[in-house]
Design an enzyme around this catalytic site. Structure first.
Site, PDB file in Angstrom:
ATOM      1  NE  ARG A  48      95.252 -39.036  48.944  1.00 11.91           N
ATOM      2  CZ  ARG A  48      95.008 -37.501  49.181  1.00 11.91           C
ATOM      3  NH1 ARG A  48      96.093 -36.908  49.459  1.00 11.91           N
ATOM      4  NH2 ARG A  48      94.003 -36.719  48.617  1.00 11.91           N
ATOM      5  CB  VAL A  49      96.850 -38.006  55.985  1.00 14.25           C
ATOM      6  CG1 VAL A  49      96.797 -39.268  57.004  1.00 14.25           C
ATOM      7  CG2 VAL A  49      98.074 -37.274  56.051  1.00 14.25           C
ATOM      8  N   GLY A  69      98.513 -34.098  50.719  1.00 15.53           N
ATOM      9  CA  GLY A  69      98.752 -33.461  49.554  1.00 15.53           C
ATOM     10  C   GLY A  69      99.521 -32.245  49.586  1.00 15.53           C
ATOM     11  CD  GLU A  94      92.363 -39.757  46.483  1.00 14.04           C
ATOM     12  OE1 GLU A  94      93.240 -39.638  46.923  1.00 14.04           O
ATOM     13  OE2 GLU A  94      92.235 -40.624  45.305  1.00 14.04           O
ATOM     14  CB  SER A 108      87.234 -31.115  52.410  1.00 15.21           C
ATOM     15  OG  SER A 108      87.319 -31.727  50.998  1.00 15.21           O
ATOM     16  CG  ASP A 109      84.434 -30.801  48.555  1.00 16.35           C
ATOM     17  OD1 ASP A 109      85.807 -30.981  49.114  1.00 16.35           O
ATOM     18  OD2 ASP A 109      84.004 -31.562  47.633  1.00 16.35           O
ATOM     19  NE  ARG A 120     110.414 -29.280  40.892  1.00 17.51           N
ATOM     20  CZ  ARG A 120     109.833 -29.098  39.821  1.00 17.51           C
ATOM     21  NH1 ARG A 120     108.555 -28.624  39.468  1.00 17.51           N
ATOM     22  NH2 ARG A 120     110.633 -29.079  38.526  1.00 17.51           N
ATOM     23  NE  ARG A 174      95.778 -31.674  54.598  1.00 14.86           N
ATOM     24  CZ  ARG A 174      95.477 -32.131  53.647  1.00 14.86           C
ATOM     25  NH1 ARG A 174      95.774 -33.333  53.251  1.00 14.86           N
ATOM     26  NH2 ARG A 174      94.969 -31.377  52.778  1.00 14.86           N
TER      27      ARG A 174
HETATM   28  O1  LIG Z   1      94.000 -32.666  50.393  1.00  9.73           O
HETATM   29  P1  LIG Z   1      94.691 -33.217  49.429  1.00  9.73           P
HETATM   30  O2  LIG Z   1      95.853 -34.213  50.187  1.00  9.73           O
HETATM   31  O3  LIG Z   1      95.622 -32.209  48.687  1.00  9.73           O
HETATM   32  O4  LIG Z   1      93.848 -33.905  48.449  1.00  9.73           O
HETATM   33  C1  LIG Z   1      92.612 -33.593  47.809  1.00  9.73           C
HETATM   34  O5  LIG Z   1      92.918 -32.362  47.697  1.00  9.73           O
HETATM   35  C2  LIG Z   1      93.410 -31.840  46.408  1.00  9.73           C
HETATM   36  C3  LIG Z   1      92.372 -30.875  45.651  1.00  9.73           C
HETATM   37  O6  LIG Z   1      91.862 -30.001  46.363  1.00  9.73           O
HETATM   38  C4  LIG Z   1      93.752 -33.081  45.694  1.00  9.73           C
HETATM   39  O7  LIG Z   1      95.304 -33.316  45.846  1.00  9.73           O
HETATM   40  C5  LIG Z   1      92.923 -34.138  46.412  1.00  9.73           C
HETATM   41  O8  LIG Z   1      93.379 -35.379  46.384  1.00  9.73           O
HETATM   42  O1  LIG Z   2      89.753 -34.131  44.705  1.00  9.84           O
HETATM   43  C1  LIG Z   2      89.187 -33.776  45.474  1.00  9.84           C
HETATM   44  C2  LIG Z   2      89.319 -33.271  46.852  1.00  9.84           C
HETATM   45  C3  LIG Z   2      88.214 -32.591  47.491  1.00  9.84           C
HETATM   46  N1  LIG Z   2      87.086 -32.828  46.960  1.00  9.84           N
HETATM   47  C4  LIG Z   2      86.842 -32.935  45.567  1.00  9.84           C
HETATM   48  O2  LIG Z   2      85.621 -32.833  45.072  1.00  9.84           O
HETATM   49  N2  LIG Z   2      87.925 -33.452  45.233  1.00  9.84           N
END
Ligand SMILES: O=P(O)(O)O[C@H]1O[C@H](CO)[C@@H](O)[C@H]1O
Ligand SMILES: O=c1cc[nH]c(=O)[nH]1
Length: 234
Positions: free
Chosen positions: A88-89, A21, A178, A202-203, A44, A25
């Site tokens: 997608r990563v 995203g 996500e 990530s969380d 962009r 990255r």
């Molecule tokens: O880390 P990316 O790939 O952006 O993915 C997650 O992080 C973003 C939200 O913070 C959204 O795009 C979600 O899908």
């Molecule tokens: O879309 C997302 C990405 C990371 N964490 C979330 O809670 N939502």
């Protein structure tokens, strides 16, 4: 310029691509994993690069956040540049007690709050599934690397803040939330190309644990490695 959002000339993008995203990255992946990487896009600020990984030509490009954004980039990559394998990563928030922070989630399928699929199929549900060949390869690659990975359903949400209570889906085995996988899988089905999504947690929405934005941008290298190995696997 061949498309409104990508300034690459035809032939400058490989037929295999990793799609984070975050465009930074994408830059990190190009700088740390690819050889002889050449930037092909900065429209962009959505950075894209093509280089080689273990001798195979591979591209990486940001998609932005959300299904409208990834749909623009993936459509142009597939329809104009002829990309055939798209992985997608990304990052995701766990809604499942068995899926822990920094674990890998390999999406077999994606539920969604988005109406984008309903535009094409107003009267019935269309299950958004990843490509089995890529899924199978990614699962075995992650396993052989000794990584903590989970395969199953994710929720692709239109909203980061608010919206329907996706957390409830954790009780039905959905692993994480996500914002892009469902749209990517849908475009894969529509255009007969291979798609997959690999996320790092990530969380944790249930426990409140989180990682810093710097960690999210610069680390989480396991999913990048699994994604690249999957792209080049025979
Ligand atoms: O880390 P990316 O790939 O952006 O993915 C997650 O992080 C973003 C939200 O913070 C959204 O795009 C979600 O899908
Ligand atoms: O879309 C997302 C990405 C990371 N964490 C979330 O809670 N939502």
């Amino acid at each position: 310029m061949p498309t409104p959002h990508i300034e690459a000339q035809l032939g400058e993008i490989a037929d295999k691509i990793l799609l984070p995203g975050d465009p930074l990255r994408a830059k990190f992946i190009a700088e740390n994993f690819l050889e002889n990487a050449v930037q092909f896009n900065n429209v962009r600020g959505m950075l894209g690069f093509t280089g080689t990984y273990k001798g195979e030509r591979v591209s990486v490009m940001g998609t932005g956040m959300g299904m409208p954004s990834i749909s623009i980039y993936a459509s142009e990559l597939i329809e104009v540049y002829g990309v055939k394998k798209l992985i997608r990563v990304g990052t995701a928030g766990s809604i499942n007690p068995d899926v822990h922070i920094r674990d890998l989630v390999i999406a077999q399928a994606a539920a969604t709050t988005s109406a984008i699929i309903r535009h094409d199929f107003p009267t019935f549900d269309f299950p958004m599934i990843s490509d089995f060949d890529l899924l199978d390869k990614a699962f075995h690659i992650a396993k052989n690397l000794g990584l903590n990975s989970h395969v199953g359903n994710v929720l692709s949400s239109d909203l980061f803040y608010g919206g329907p209570d996706g957390v409830e889906l954790g009780k039905y085995g959905v692993m994480a939330i996500e914002m892009e996988a469902a749209a990517l899988f849908y475009l894969g089905a529509k255009h007969h190309v291979q798609t997959l999504a690999i996320m790092t947690i990530s969380d944790h929405i249930l426990t409140g644990e989180s990682t810093t934005s710097e960690e999210r941008q610069l680390t989480f290298t396991d999913m990048m490695k699994v994604g690249l190995e999957t792209l080049i696997a025979d």
